[in-house]
Write a protein that holds these residues in place. Sequence first.
Motif, mmCIF file in Angstrom:
data_model
loop_
_atom_site.group_PDB
_atom_site.id
_atom_site.type_symbol
_atom_site.label_atom_id
_atom_site.label_comp_id
_atom_site.label_asym_id
_atom_site.label_seq_id
_atom_site.Cartn_x
_atom_site.Cartn_y
_atom_site.Cartn_z
ATOM 1 N N GLY A 11 -2.118 -19.262 12.061
ATOM 2 C CA GLY A 11 -1.906 -20.332 13.018
ATOM 3 C C GLY A 11 -2.907 -20.378 14.157
ATOM 4 O O GLY A 11 -2.809 -21.241 15.023
ATOM 5 N N THR A 12 -3.871 -19.482 14.192
ATOM 6 C CA THR A 12 -4.855 -19.464 15.281
ATOM 7 C C THR A 12 -6.123 -20.233 14.934
ATOM 8 O O THR A 12 -6.922 -20.516 15.822
ATOM 9 C CB THR A 12 -5.252 -18.026 15.645
ATOM 10 O OG1 THR A 12 -5.883 -17.419 14.522
ATOM 11 C CG2 THR A 12 -4.053 -17.218 16.084
ATOM 12 N N GLY A 13 -6.328 -20.528 13.661
ATOM 13 C CA GLY A 13 -7.573 -21.182 13.248
ATOM 14 C C GLY A 13 -8.690 -20.201 12.987
ATOM 15 O O GLY A 13 -9.804 -20.591 12.652
ATOM 16 N N ILE A 14 -8.414 -18.917 13.152
ATOM 17 C CA ILE A 14 -9.408 -17.867 12.907
ATOM 18 C C ILE A 14 -8.996 -17.128 11.646
ATOM 19 O O ILE A 14 -7.824 -16.790 11.466
ATOM 20 C CB ILE A 14 -9.482 -16.898 14.092
ATOM 21 C CG1 ILE A 14 -9.925 -17.660 15.332
ATOM 22 C CG2 ILE A 14 -10.424 -15.743 13.801
ATOM 23 C CD1 ILE A 14 -9.748 -16.909 16.605
ATOM 24 N N THR A 15 -9.957 -16.910 10.759
ATOM 25 C CA THR A 15 -9.674 -16.184 9.522
ATOM 26 C C THR A 15 -10.691 -15.068 9.329
ATOM 27 O O THR A 15 -11.796 -15.134 9.855
ATOM 28 C CB THR A 15 -9.711 -17.120 8.296
ATOM 29 O OG1 THR A 15 -10.989 -17.738 8.223
ATOM 30 C CG2 THR A 15 -8.627 -18.180 8.363
ATOM 31 N N LEU A 16 -10.279 -14.070 8.559
ATOM 32 C CA LEU A 16 -11.155 -12.971 8.180
ATOM 33 C C LEU A 16 -11.352 -13.006 6.681
ATOM 34 O O LEU A 16 -10.427 -13.342 5.934
ATOM 35 C CB LEU A 16 -10.534 -11.620 8.557
ATOM 36 C CG LEU A 16 -10.375 -11.298 10.026
ATOM 37 C CD1 LEU A 16 -9.661 -9.963 10.191
ATOM 38 C CD2 LEU A 16 -11.714 -11.244 10.707
ATOM 39 N N SER A 17 -12.542 -12.650 6.236
ATOM 40 C CA SER A 17 -12.807 -12.523 4.810
ATOM 41 C C SER A 17 -13.793 -11.396 4.585
ATOM 42 O O SER A 17 -14.508 -10.993 5.496
ATOM 43 C CB SER A 17 -13.350 -13.838 4.230
ATOM 44 O OG SER A 17 -14.601 -14.150 4.788
ATOM 45 N N GLU A 18 -13.789 -10.897 3.354
ATOM 46 C CA GLU A 18 -14.742 -9.854 3.009
ATOM 47 C C GLU A 18 -16.087 -10.486 2.686
ATOM 48 O O GLU A 18 -16.154 -11.624 2.243
ATOM 49 C CB GLU A 18 -14.242 -9.050 1.811
ATOM 50 C CG GLU A 18 -13.050 -8.201 2.132
ATOM 51 C CD GLU A 18 -12.643 -7.313 0.978
ATOM 52 O OE1 GLU A 18 -12.357 -6.143 1.242
ATOM 53 O OE2 GLU A 18 -12.620 -7.781 -0.167
ATOM 54 N N PHE A 19 -17.146 -9.740 2.899
ATOM 55 C CA PHE A 19 -18.503 -10.213 2.640
ATOM 56 C C PHE A 19 -18.839 -9.872 1.190
ATOM 57 O O PHE A 19 -19.418 -8.836 0.886
ATOM 58 C CB PHE A 19 -19.469 -9.547 3.627
ATOM 59 C CG PHE A 19 -20.866 -10.081 3.578
ATOM 60 C CD1 PHE A 19 -21.120 -11.432 3.540
ATOM 61 C CD2 PHE A 19 -21.944 -9.216 3.592
ATOM 62 C CE1 PHE A 19 -22.412 -11.922 3.514
ATOM 63 C CE2 PHE A 19 -23.242 -9.696 3.562
ATOM 64 C CZ PHE A 19 -23.467 -11.049 3.523
ATOM 65 N N LEU A 20 -18.440 -10.764 0.265
ATOM 66 C CA LEU A 20 -18.609 -10.546 -1.169
ATOM 67 C C LEU A 20 -20.016 -10.913 -1.614
ATOM 68 O O LEU A 20 -20.701 -11.708 -0.974
ATOM 69 C CB LEU A 20 -17.599 -11.390 -1.953
ATOM 70 C CG LEU A 20 -16.121 -11.143 -1.654
ATOM 71 C CD1 LEU A 20 -15.267 -12.154 -2.394
ATOM 72 C CD2 LEU A 20 -15.719 -9.734 -2.028
ATOM 73 N N THR A 21 -20.423 -10.351 -2.755
ATOM 74 C CA THR A 21 -21.692 -10.746 -3.364
ATOM 75 C C THR A 21 -21.559 -12.171 -3.891
ATOM 76 O O THR A 21 -20.447 -12.691 -4.027
ATOM 77 C CB THR A 21 -22.069 -9.804 -4.515
ATOM 78 O OG1 THR A 21 -21.053 -9.856 -5.506
ATOM 79 C CG2 THR A 21 -22.269 -8.380 -4.029
ATOM 80 N N LYS A 22 -22.658 -12.790 -4.208
ATOM 81 C CA LYS A 22 -22.650 -14.181 -4.673
ATOM 82 C C LYS A 22 -21.812 -14.343 -5.945
ATOM 83 O O LYS A 22 -20.994 -15.263 -6.053
ATOM 84 C CB LYS A 22 -24.091 -14.652 -4.916
ATOM 85 C CG LYS A 22 -24.220 -16.059 -5.403
ATOM 86 C CD LYS A 22 -23.875 -17.050 -4.337
ATOM 87 C CE LYS A 22 -24.184 -18.453 -4.823
ATOM 88 N NZ LYS A 22 -23.615 -19.456 -3.958
ATOM 89 N N GLY A 23 -21.985 -13.431 -6.898
ATOM 90 C CA GLY A 23 -21.232 -13.513 -8.147
ATOM 91 C C GLY A 23 -19.738 -13.350 -7.945
ATOM 92 O O GLY A 23 -18.931 -14.093 -8.513
#
Length: 177
Positions: free
Chosen positions: A84-96
């Motif tokens: 609900g904050t508009g902020i998200t986290l994600s992992e820095f995955l490879t392109k594939g």
Amino acid sequence: MEMRSRRKILLVHGIAEDKKENTSSSVVKILSDHLKVPGITTDSIGRSHRLGQPGTDKPRAVLVEFRDYGTKEKIWLAKKNLKGTGITLSEFLTKGRHTTFQAARQRFGVSRCWTRNGIIFVLGPDQVRHRIHSRLDLDAISTSESVTQATSAVTSVPSVVKDSRSAQVRTKRIGKK
């Protein structure tokens, strides 16, 4: 090997941009306000910067590399507090892996796909968790699901689809004496 070098990196999406900003202090302020994880300081961050070219209406993601893996894990596990904050986290995955993850989310839905330490997990229609390494693994879930649905419709006996990990059989290595 490439995912190993990305273990301590997270992407933070949704932080507003300024002309002369210090991304480390911006990230620390946002994360400490919302996540309530003690001990997050600018010293916890090894480096941080925006990704991509400036100029779009949407704020660019901030790449954050933490000094130690433990701090990254604390933040990753507390990310549910960002709802609900508009902020998200994600992992820095490879392109594939990123393209495979996006395809899985399109096929199975956002709530049924996630990543953990660079590994993609999908919750299939039969409620079995599958570990995905490539598009072939993703396609195998779809085809095995449709085959079992067709089989169960014909025989009316429920069939069980095994987890992709259980299909792999490893032989025991015997050392020389």
